[in-house]
Structures are given as structure tokens and as C-alpha cells.
Design a protein around this motif. Structure first.
Motif, PDB file in Angstrom:
ATOM      1  N   GLU A 135     -53.248 -16.398  50.343  1.00  0.00           N
ATOM      2  CA  GLU A 135     -53.495 -16.437  51.786  1.00  0.00           C
ATOM      3  C   GLU A 135     -53.868 -15.053  52.314  1.00  0.00           C
ATOM      4  OE1 GLU A 135     -50.165 -19.988  52.456  1.00  0.00           O
ATOM      5  OE2 GLU A 135     -49.770 -17.941  53.146  1.00  0.00           O
ATOM      6  N   PHE A 136     -53.132 -14.051  51.863  1.00  0.00           N
ATOM      7  CA  PHE A 136     -53.411 -12.688  52.306  1.00  0.00           C
ATOM      8  C   PHE A 136     -54.801 -12.234  51.871  1.00  0.00           C
ATOM      9  CE2 PHE A 136     -53.464  -8.223  50.916  1.00  0.00           C
ATOM     10  CZ  PHE A 136     -53.366  -7.599  52.150  1.00  0.00           C
ATOM     11  N   LEU A 137     -55.125 -12.427  50.603  1.00  0.00           N
ATOM     12  CA  LEU A 137     -56.416 -11.971  50.083  1.00  0.00           C
ATOM     13  C   LEU A 137     -57.573 -12.652  50.803  1.00  0.00           C
ATOM     14  CD1 LEU A 137     -57.939 -10.270  47.960  1.00  0.00           C
ATOM     15  CD2 LEU A 137     -57.764 -12.238  46.417  1.00  0.00           C
ATOM     16  N   MET A 138     -57.492 -13.948  50.981  1.00  0.00           N
ATOM     17  CA  MET A 138     -58.580 -14.679  51.626  1.00  0.00           C
ATOM     18  C   MET A 138     -58.723 -14.323  53.105  1.00  0.00           C
ATOM     19  SD  MET A 138     -58.366 -18.482  49.973  1.00  0.00           S
ATOM     20  CE  MET A 138     -58.771 -18.781  48.249  1.00  0.00           C
ATOM     21  N   GLY A 139     -57.672 -13.774  53.687  1.00  0.00           N
ATOM     22  CA  GLY A 139     -57.735 -13.418  55.094  1.00  0.00           C
ATOM     23  C   GLY A 139     -58.290 -12.028  55.367  1.00  0.00           C
ATOM     24  N   LEU A 140     -58.585 -11.247  54.334  1.00  0.00           N
ATOM     25  CA  LEU A 140     -59.096  -9.893  54.537  1.00  0.00           C
ATOM     26  C   LEU A 140     -60.555  -9.928  54.984  1.00  0.00           C
ATOM     27  CD1 LEU A 140     -57.573  -8.075  51.426  1.00  0.00           C
ATOM     28  CD2 LEU A 140     -56.842  -7.861  53.812  1.00  0.00           C
ATOM     29  N   ALA A 141     -60.882  -9.086  55.957  1.00  0.00           N
ATOM     30  CA  ALA A 141     -62.246  -9.057  56.492  1.00  0.00           C
ATOM     31  C   ALA A 141     -63.255  -8.609  55.450  1.00  0.00           C
ATOM     32  CB  ALA A 141     -62.290  -8.123  57.699  1.00  0.00           C
ATOM     33  N   GLU A 142     -62.808  -7.843  54.449  1.00  0.00           N
ATOM     34  CA  GLU A 142     -63.730  -7.319  53.431  1.00  0.00           C
ATOM     35  C   GLU A 142     -64.107  -8.348  52.371  1.00  0.00           C
ATOM     36  OE1 GLU A 142     -61.173  -3.950  54.990  1.00  0.00           O
ATOM     37  OE2 GLU A 142     -60.834  -6.007  54.277  1.00  0.00           O
ATOM     38  N   VAL A 143     -63.490  -9.509  52.417  1.00  0.00           N
ATOM     39  CA  VAL A 143     -63.680 -10.523  51.370  1.00  0.00           C
ATOM     40  C   VAL A 143     -64.775 -11.511  51.747  1.00  0.00           C
ATOM     41  CG1 VAL A 143     -62.579 -12.521  50.264  1.00  0.00           C
ATOM     42  CG2 VAL A 143     -61.355 -10.345  50.444  1.00  0.00           C
ATOM     43  N   ASP A 144     -65.660 -11.769  50.794  1.00  0.00           N
ATOM     44  CA  ASP A 144     -66.665 -12.822  50.919  1.00  0.00           C
ATOM     45  C   ASP A 144     -66.001 -14.134  50.533  1.00  0.00           C
ATOM     46  OD1 ASP A 144     -68.739 -14.632  50.715  1.00  0.00           O
ATOM     47  OD2 ASP A 144     -70.006 -13.350  49.458  1.00  0.00           O
ATOM     48  N   ARG A 145     -65.720 -14.982  51.493  1.00  0.00           N
ATOM     49  CA  ARG A 145     -64.961 -16.204  51.244  1.00  0.00           C
ATOM     50  C   ARG A 145     -65.676 -17.176  50.316  1.00  0.00           C
ATOM     51  NH1 ARG A 145     -60.793 -17.683  54.627  1.00  0.00           N
ATOM     52  NH2 ARG A 145     -60.597 -19.384  53.131  1.00  0.00           N
ATOM     53  N   ALA A 146     -66.972 -16.984  50.101  1.00  0.00           N
ATOM     54  CA  ALA A 146     -67.705 -17.853  49.175  1.00  0.00           C
ATOM     55  C   ALA A 146     -67.556 -17.409  47.726  1.00  0.00           C
ATOM     56  CB  ALA A 146     -69.191 -17.885  49.547  1.00  0.00           C
ATOM     57  N   ARG A 147     -66.954 -16.222  47.510  1.00  0.00           N
ATOM     58  CA  ARG A 147     -66.830 -15.677  46.149  1.00  0.00           C
ATOM     59  C   ARG A 147     -65.415 -15.137  45.950  1.00  0.00           C
ATOM     60  NH1 ARG A 147     -71.215 -11.202  45.415  1.00  0.00           N
ATOM     61  NH2 ARG A 147     -70.659 -10.750  47.600  1.00  0.00           N
ATOM     62  N   VAL A 148     -64.466 -16.051  45.839  1.00  0.00           N
ATOM     63  CA  VAL A 148     -63.078 -15.662  45.607  1.00  0.00           C
ATOM     64  C   VAL A 148     -62.606 -16.326  44.317  1.00  0.00           C
ATOM     65  CG1 VAL A 148     -60.743 -15.576  46.523  1.00  0.00           C
ATOM     66  CG2 VAL A 148     -62.681 -15.505  48.091  1.00  0.00           C
ATOM     67  N   ALA A 149     -62.120 -15.521  43.388  1.00  0.00           N
ATOM     68  CA  ALA A 149     -61.685 -16.021  42.082  1.00  0.00           C
ATOM     69  C   ALA A 149     -60.204 -15.730  41.885  1.00  0.00           C
ATOM     70  CB  ALA A 149     -62.501 -15.367  40.971  1.00  0.00           C
ATOM     71  N   VAL A 150     -59.611 -16.447  40.955  1.00  0.00           N
ATOM     72  CA  VAL A 150     -58.223 -16.210  40.572  1.00  0.00           C
ATOM     73  C   VAL A 150     -58.152 -16.225  39.056  1.00  0.00           C
ATOM     74  CG1 VAL A 150     -57.638 -18.675  40.795  1.00  0.00           C
ATOM     75  CG2 VAL A 150     -55.813 -16.965  40.850  1.00  0.00           C
ATOM     76  N   THR A 151     -57.345 -15.336  38.494  1.00  0.00           N
ATOM     77  CA  THR A 151     -57.201 -15.245  37.050  1.00  0.00           C
ATOM     78  C   THR A 151     -55.732 -15.132  36.683  1.00  0.00           C
ATOM     79  OG1 THR A 151     -57.978 -14.061  35.059  1.00  0.00           O
ATOM     80  CG2 THR A 151     -57.439 -12.719  36.990  1.00  0.00           C
ATOM     81  N   GLY A 152     -55.366 -15.652  35.514  1.00  0.00           N
ATOM     82  CA  GLY A 152     -53.983 -15.586  35.062  1.00  0.00           C
ATOM     83  C   GLY A 152     -53.612 -16.799  34.237  1.00  0.00           C
ATOM     84  N   ASP A 153     -52.323 -17.146  34.257  1.00  0.00           N
ATOM     85  CA  ASP A 153     -51.838 -18.279  33.489  1.00  0.00           C
ATOM     86  C   ASP A 153     -51.790 -19.532  34.356  1.00  0.00           C
ATOM     87  OD1 ASP A 153     -49.562 -17.904  35.058  1.00  0.00           O
ATOM     88  OD2 ASP A 153     -48.300 -17.195  33.419  1.00  0.00           O
ATOM     89  N   ASP A 154     -50.835 -20.415  34.102  1.00  0.00           N
ATOM     90  CA  ASP A 154     -50.706 -21.657  34.875  1.00  0.00           C
ATOM     91  C   ASP A 154     -50.612 -21.395  36.377  1.00  0.00           C
ATOM     92  OD1 ASP A 154     -49.195 -23.596  32.425  1.00  0.00           O
ATOM     93  OD2 ASP A 154     -49.106 -21.417  32.327  1.00  0.00           O
ATOM     94  N   LEU A 155     -50.070 -20.241  36.748  1.00  0.00           N
ATOM     95  CA  LEU A 155     -49.958 -19.914  38.169  1.00  0.00           C
ATOM     96  C   LEU A 155     -51.320 -19.809  38.838  1.00  0.00           C
ATOM     97  CD1 LEU A 155     -47.105 -17.243  37.978  1.00  0.00           C
ATOM     98  CD2 LEU A 155     -46.942 -19.535  38.994  1.00  0.00           C
ATOM     99  N   ALA A 156     -52.334 -19.409  38.082  1.00  0.00           N
ATOM    100  CA  ALA A 156     -53.684 -19.361  38.639  1.00  0.00           C
ATOM    101  C   ALA A 156     -54.182 -20.765  38.958  1.00  0.00           C
ATOM    102  CB  ALA A 156     -54.631 -18.663  37.669  1.00  0.00           C
ATOM    103  N   VAL A 157     -53.894 -21.708  38.069  1.00  0.00           N
ATOM    104  CA  VAL A 157     -54.295 -23.102  38.298  1.00  0.00           C
ATOM    105  C   VAL A 157     -53.565 -23.662  39.515  1.00  0.00           C
ATOM    106  CG1 VAL A 157     -54.352 -25.421  37.317  1.00  0.00           C
ATOM    107  CG2 VAL A 157     -54.749 -23.435  35.845  1.00  0.00           C
ATOM    108  N   LEU A 158     -52.259 -23.472  39.558  1.00  0.00           N
ATOM    109  CA  LEU A 158     -51.455 -23.970  40.674  1.00  0.00           C
ATOM    110  C   LEU A 158     -51.943 -23.389  42.000  1.00  0.00           C
ATOM    111  CD1 LEU A 158     -47.597 -24.259  40.556  1.00  0.00           C
ATOM    112  CD2 LEU A 158     -48.744 -23.431  42.601  1.00  0.00           C
TER     113      LEU A 158
END
Length: 281
Positions: A135-158
Motif C-alpha cells: 500500500e505504501f509503495l503504490m501510494g508514492l507519487a514517484e511510482v508509475d502505477r502501471a509498472r509495479v512488481a513484487v519479488t520474493g517467496d510465497d509472500l510475494a504471491v499472497l
């Protein structure tokens, strides 16, 4: 409580608690390519979690990358290659180093902490920490909301399943997938924690009921972004791969340069940035 109700309750708890982010500049980590900060966020509990945030230099918005916490006491500062291309948040969940005021996670032991009760299982709070970070990352003005990725283990999927808006999901490890079967195929930790716990007298039926809430195969159908699973055994993971709307598989070679270059290039292409190797040619 059924699966949907369980996770709806987590969302409701988070919605009732303001994140109250506090950012502090880290001058010693500043480069020509990026500016770095530490971040404190409030998750369920309430509990203050920690993150390393980096924002590229220049005119945004930029693609973004959430790095969910690995299993272990320490998570490292995001790699300079990532900091130069993405708004990247490397998150530490409750109990990990730098997020351990009042509670210090035990390793081994965290995987089975309060596992007999799904409502108090430690990973319920850890999942909430990841959702708050998203929620915090997606709310930053510097972020392009069309290009947001997540990486990691099962927590990334969840996280991608519970928070719409991730365009790419890169899964580099698995912990909860078929865990009650996987624990019989290996004596390595952290899965061996399940065996230790059961040998101490707990019920396999109770443990299985709790970890079923975290099985990535149950979350995968809700993931909208393109997904890459980096795994050792594609056949073992075939049911998980098929559960995603759009997923592909990369079989790990365990040659660091080969694997890292492929995983980096896959995400870079989807994010519209140049691929970068961590190794000298």
C-alpha cells in the motif's frame, strides 16, 4: 473461518490502522543514481515494521519493485542495480532485524510460532506487514502505477493476490507450497521446523489447516500480473503454475550469474528498463 473470511479480516484490521509512514534520509547511501531512505510503517497489532526505500534520480514516475522479506533474521539493502532502475522497497517484517523492537523472531522457530491457531499464527501478521508495504509503495507519487512488481517467496504471491495493481510477480522461493508433503522430501530448514514441531506432539491435521491459508496455489488465481516461478522442479510445481492466470516457469541452474541474469532480464523487460548483470562478463 473459511479462506475468504480469514483474509478479509486481515484487510479490515489493516484498513482500521493508519500506516503513519516515517521516512529518514540515509546520506551515506546516496549515489548519483538514487536517493535512499529508511521507512517505518504501522501494520496490524499495531506493530511498526521497517523498510529500505530507494528512489532513482531524475524525472519520474518510475517502475517500482517491492521485495518481500526472506525467511531469516536479516534482509539486505536492495542491490544498487535495482536502486538505479526502480523505486524499490525492501521490507523487514515483524521480528526481523531492524523491525524487532518488542519482538525478536527466533530462527529456527518462526515458521511454527502459534501455528496451532490460524487467528494468532505469526504469519498472519507477517502477511499484513507485506500488504502494508504494498500500500505504501503504490501510494508514492514517484511510482508509475502501471509498472509495479513484487519479488520474493510465497509472500510475494499472497501480496499480489490481495493488493491489485502488480504488473509482474517474480517468485524465487517457495515455503508454504505443498508444505506438508515437502517436509517429507527434505530435512533442510525451515521446512524441518514443521517436522520438529510435529515430533514434539502437535497435530498434523491442525498444522495443515493453518498453513493452508498461506498456500500460494490458493492465492494464485487472484494474481493479475505476469508471473515467473523460478523453481528446481517444474513438475512438482505444475499445479501451482497452472493456478495462475498467466505464469511461466524458469528452472534454476544454481549458477548464480545465469540465474540472476535471467531473472533480472525478465523483470526488466516487463518494467521497461534495461537489464543489468550483477557479475562481470
Amino acid at each position: 473461518m473459511n479462506f475468504d473470511s480469514y483474509w478479509a479480516a486481515v484487510d479490515e484490521e489493516l484498513a482500521a490502522i493508519p500506516g503513519r509512514p516515517v521516512l529518514d534520509l540515509v546520506p551515506q547511501r546516496a549515489t548519483d543514481e538514487a536517493t535512499s531512505y529508511t521507512v517505518r510503517l504501522t501494520s496490524t497489532g499495531p506493530y511498526r515494521v521497517f523498510g529500505h526505500l530507494s528512489i532513482p534520480t531524475g524525472d519520474g514516475p518510475f517502475p517500482a519493485l517491492l521485495q518481500t522479506p526472506r525467511y531469516g533474521s536479516v534482509n539486505h539493502v536492495p542491490h544498487p542495480n535495482d536502486r538505479s532502475r526502480y523505486v524499490v522497497l525492501g521490507l523487514m517484517h515483524r521480528g526481523q532485524r531492524l523491525a524487532d523492537e518488542g519482538f525478536s523472531a527466533a530462527y529456527p522457530g518462526l515458521l511454527t510460532m502459534d501455528i496451532d491457531d490460524p487467528a494468532s499464527y505469526i504469519y498472519r501478521g507477517i502477511a499484513a506487514d507485506c500488504l502494508r508495504g504494498a500500500e505504501f509503495l503504490m501510494g508514492l507519487a514517484e511510482v508509475d502505477r502501471a509498472r509495479v512488481a513484487v519479488t520474493g517467496d510465497d509472500l510475494a504471491v499472497l501480496t499480489a493476490a490481495r493488493r491489485p495493481g502488480f504488473s509482474a510477480v517474480r517468485v524465487t522461493e517457495l515455503l508454504f507450497y505443498r508444505a506438508m508433503e515437502a517436509r517429507l522430501r527434505s530435512s533442510h530448514y525451515p521446512l524441518e521446523e514443521l517436522n520438529d514441531y510435529l515430533r514434539a506432539g502437535s497435530s498434523a491435521e491442525i498444522v495443515d489447516k493453518t498453513i493452508a491459508y498461506f498456500d500460494p496455489a490458493r492465492h494464485a488465481p487472484a494474481v493479475a500480473g505476469r508471473t515467473l516461478l523460478a523453481v528446481d522442479d517444474p513438475d512438482w510445481c505444475a499445479p501451482l503454475t497452472g493456478a495462475f492466470p498467466a505464469a511461466s516457469v524458469y528452472q534454476l541452474t544454481h549458477l548464480d550469474g545465469t540465474d540472476n541474469d535471467f531473472l533480472d532480464a525478465w523483470l526488466a523487460e516487463l518494467s521497461g528498463v534495461r537489464p543489468m548483470s550483477r557479475y562481470l562478463a
